[in-house]
Enzyme design. Structure first.
Site, mmCIF file in Angstrom:
data_model
loop_
_atom_site.group_PDB
_atom_site.id
_atom_site.type_symbol
_atom_site.label_atom_id
_atom_site.label_comp_id
_atom_site.label_asym_id
_atom_site.label_seq_id
_atom_site.Cartn_x
_atom_site.Cartn_y
_atom_site.Cartn_z
ATOM 1 N N LYS A 22 133.966 41.166 39.422
ATOM 2 C CA LYS A 22 133.167 41.828 38.381
ATOM 3 C C LYS A 22 134.038 42.119 37.150
ATOM 4 O O LYS A 22 133.644 41.823 36.028
ATOM 5 C CB LYS A 22 132.570 43.123 38.966
ATOM 6 N N ASP A 319 137.694 51.445 44.007
ATOM 7 C CA ASP A 319 136.287 51.122 44.305
ATOM 8 C C ASP A 319 136.042 50.899 45.794
ATOM 9 O O ASP A 319 134.898 50.703 46.215
ATOM 10 C CB ASP A 319 135.862 49.874 43.526
ATOM 11 N N LYS A 346 132.346 58.369 39.245
ATOM 12 C CA LYS A 346 131.928 56.963 39.318
ATOM 13 C C LYS A 346 130.399 56.903 39.181
ATOM 14 O O LYS A 346 129.789 57.848 38.694
ATOM 15 C CB LYS A 346 132.424 56.341 40.625
HETATM 16 C C1 S3P Z 1 137.181 48.716 36.204
HETATM 17 C C2 S3P Z 1 138.037 49.763 36.343
HETATM 18 C C3 S3P Z 1 137.830 50.855 37.307
HETATM 19 C C4 S3P Z 1 136.815 50.485 38.367
HETATM 20 C C5 S3P Z 1 135.602 49.828 37.784
HETATM 21 C C6 S3P Z 1 135.993 48.560 37.047
HETATM 22 C C7 S3P Z 1 137.483 47.686 35.181
HETATM 23 O O1 S3P Z 1 137.338 51.975 36.604
HETATM 24 O O2 S3P Z 1 136.445 51.615 39.103
HETATM 25 O O3 S3P Z 1 134.690 49.499 38.817
HETATM 26 O O4 S3P Z 1 136.868 46.598 35.229
HETATM 27 O O5 S3P Z 1 138.340 47.937 34.338
HETATM 28 P P1 S3P Z 1 138.354 53.020 35.919
HETATM 29 O O6 S3P Z 1 139.121 52.278 34.923
HETATM 30 O O7 S3P Z 1 137.499 54.079 35.284
HETATM 31 O O8 S3P Z 1 139.173 53.572 37.043
#
Ligand code: S3P
Length: 433
Positions: A22, A319, A346
């Site tokens: 993702k 995650d 989250k």
């Molecule tokens: C992500 C960073 C993470 C993660 C999110 C995707 C990203 O969040 O939890 O699902 O793609 O940079 P945070 O940067 O807020 O920790």
């Protein structure tokens, strides 16, 4: 939609091809849209979150053509060629779309306004708005510039080079600042308490941008253009593999081969933790997929025991806590998780959601301010009706808790669409095999 998941009575065997990552899918569309040549993207994750990014980039003038669900071309108008969006930019459920796009749009000479779903409206955006404002951005949002809806107004002057000490280890915060830094008048440095996922850095480097690293600091210099490569190959998402790593570890006699899993070391905390719990995981066929390392992971069931982990590993498995908590419920002894306060902001408050819902299936979890205490055992589970809070990772973890336990009915189960659209089909296929 409610989904009824039955207890599984036989081992899980077979292969699962893990869908595209993702985080990398979002970034591939953003970076391609900042270039000036067509970019071919393969193994893209066609999930609701990534399609939010596609919608936003199209509104900014990028040409996007899907060849199939997972393959597309994106052509931008160059780093300084984004167009004023004719509509409000809808980020749906996606924090990555919103936070990274704020970083890209804050230095632009036009107005943009963001919205999103009810979950995204509750999530903290001050963590990005504050540092961008210090760089020179003019951003207004609800609740004192902290929440959606958010509007970016053209800055009066060119952004200043900037050094930011982030209080949180967050790739979204880091990426937003680095992306704004591309448009600044000097070097921009972000320092984090622990290193978060580095996909933005790897992709910037693949686009010819020079980065400097020092411990948990990364520095970007402004550039005139991005030399985007002709192709971005998205690796499989270890966060999606997490559900099968846990299910395969717990259900006796299971043997699953998870194909094409991204094993970037900033993401592999779940492998370290499951191994520390006694899991039998073998990485095979390690190779590169574009700039990212991937492997096939063979998971064989094993007797798990409790473990302890905290803040230092958290960004590498942030995650995966909902899935790891399921493993811990079925492991022998206590698992103590600390330093996980970020889970409270989250898609939902995951510490509370895990405690309230998983305890309906096996009453063994206590939430602390910043973590969980899970009293695991191989004893009987109950069956129950559990709420997903419309959080994709809660839904998928509850499904795994149901198959390894005594069944579950999940309320609001269709949110898996956010990151793993064919999750239930894969689950049903594995159970039927
Ligand atoms: C992500 C960073 C993470 C993660 C999110 C995707 C990203 O969040 O939890 O699902 O793609 O940079 P945070 O940067 O807020 O920790």
């Amino acid at each position: 939609m409610n989904k009824v998941i039955n207890k599984v009575v036989k081992p899980l065997k077979g292969e699962v091809v893990i869908p595209g990552d993702k985080s990398v899918s979002h970034r591939s569309v953003m970076f391609a849209g900042l270039g000036d040549k067509p970019v071919h993207i393969t193994n893209f994750l066609p999930s609701a979150d990534c399609l939010s990014t596609v919608g936003v980039m199209k509104a900014l003038g990028a040409e996007v053509n899907f060849i199939s669900d997972t393959e597309l071309t994106v052509k931008g108008n160059g780093l300084h060629g984004l167009q004023e969006p004719p509509t409000i930019l809808d980020c749906g459920n996606s924090g990555t779309t919103l936070r990274l796009m704020m970083g890209i749009l804050a230095p632009q000479p036009f107005v943009s306004t963001f919205t999103g779903d009810s979950s995204l409206h509750k999530r903290p955006m001050g963590r990005v708005i504050n540092p961008l404002t210090q760089m020179g951005a003019n951003i207004v949002g609800r609740e004192g510039n902290k929440k959606l809806p958010i509007t970016i107004i053209p800055a009066k002057e060119k952004f200043k080079g900037f050094s930011y000490n982030s209080p949180v280890a967050s790739a979204q915060v880091k990426s937003a600042i680095l992306l704004s830094g591309l448009f600044s008048d000097g070097e921009t440095t972000v320092t984090e308490p622990y290193k978060s996922r580095n996909h933005t850095e790897l992709m910037l480097e693949a686009c010819g941008v020079n980065l400097k690293y020092d411990g948990t600091s990364v520095t970007v210099s402004p550039v005139e253009k991005l030399d985007v490569p002709e192709e971005f190959i998205v690796p499989g998402d270890i966060s999606s593999a997490a559900y099968w790593l846990v299910a395969g570890s717990i259900i006796p006699g299971s043997e699953l081969l998870l194909k094409n899993v991204g094993i970037n070391e900033t993401r592999t905390g779940i492998i370290d933790v499951l191994k520390a719990m006694g899991a039998d995981l073998t990485l095979q066929n390690e190779r590169l997929s574009g700039a990212e390392p991937v492997a096939d992971i063979l998971v064989k069931s094993a007797k798990l025991h409790g473990t302890t982990f905290g803040a230092d590993i958290m960004p590498r498995l942030i995650d995966e806590i909902p899935a790891i908590a399921v493993a811990a419920m079925h492991a022998e002894g206590d698992t103590i998780i600390t330093g996980a306060g970020e889970l409270r902001v989250k898609e939902t408050d995951r510490l509370q959601a895990i405690t309230d819902q998983y305890n309906k299936l096996k009453n063994c979890i206590e939430a602390t301010d910043d973590g969980l205490v899970i009293h695991g055992s191989q004893g009987e589970s109950m069956s129950g009706v559990c709420f997903s809070y419309d959080d994709h990772r809660m839904s998928m973890s509850l499904a795994i808790a149901g198959i390894v336990g005594n069944g579950v009915e999940i309320e609001k189960a269709d949110c898996v669409d956010i990151s793993y659209p064919n999750f239930y089909e894969e689950l049903e296929r594995l159970i039927a095999e």
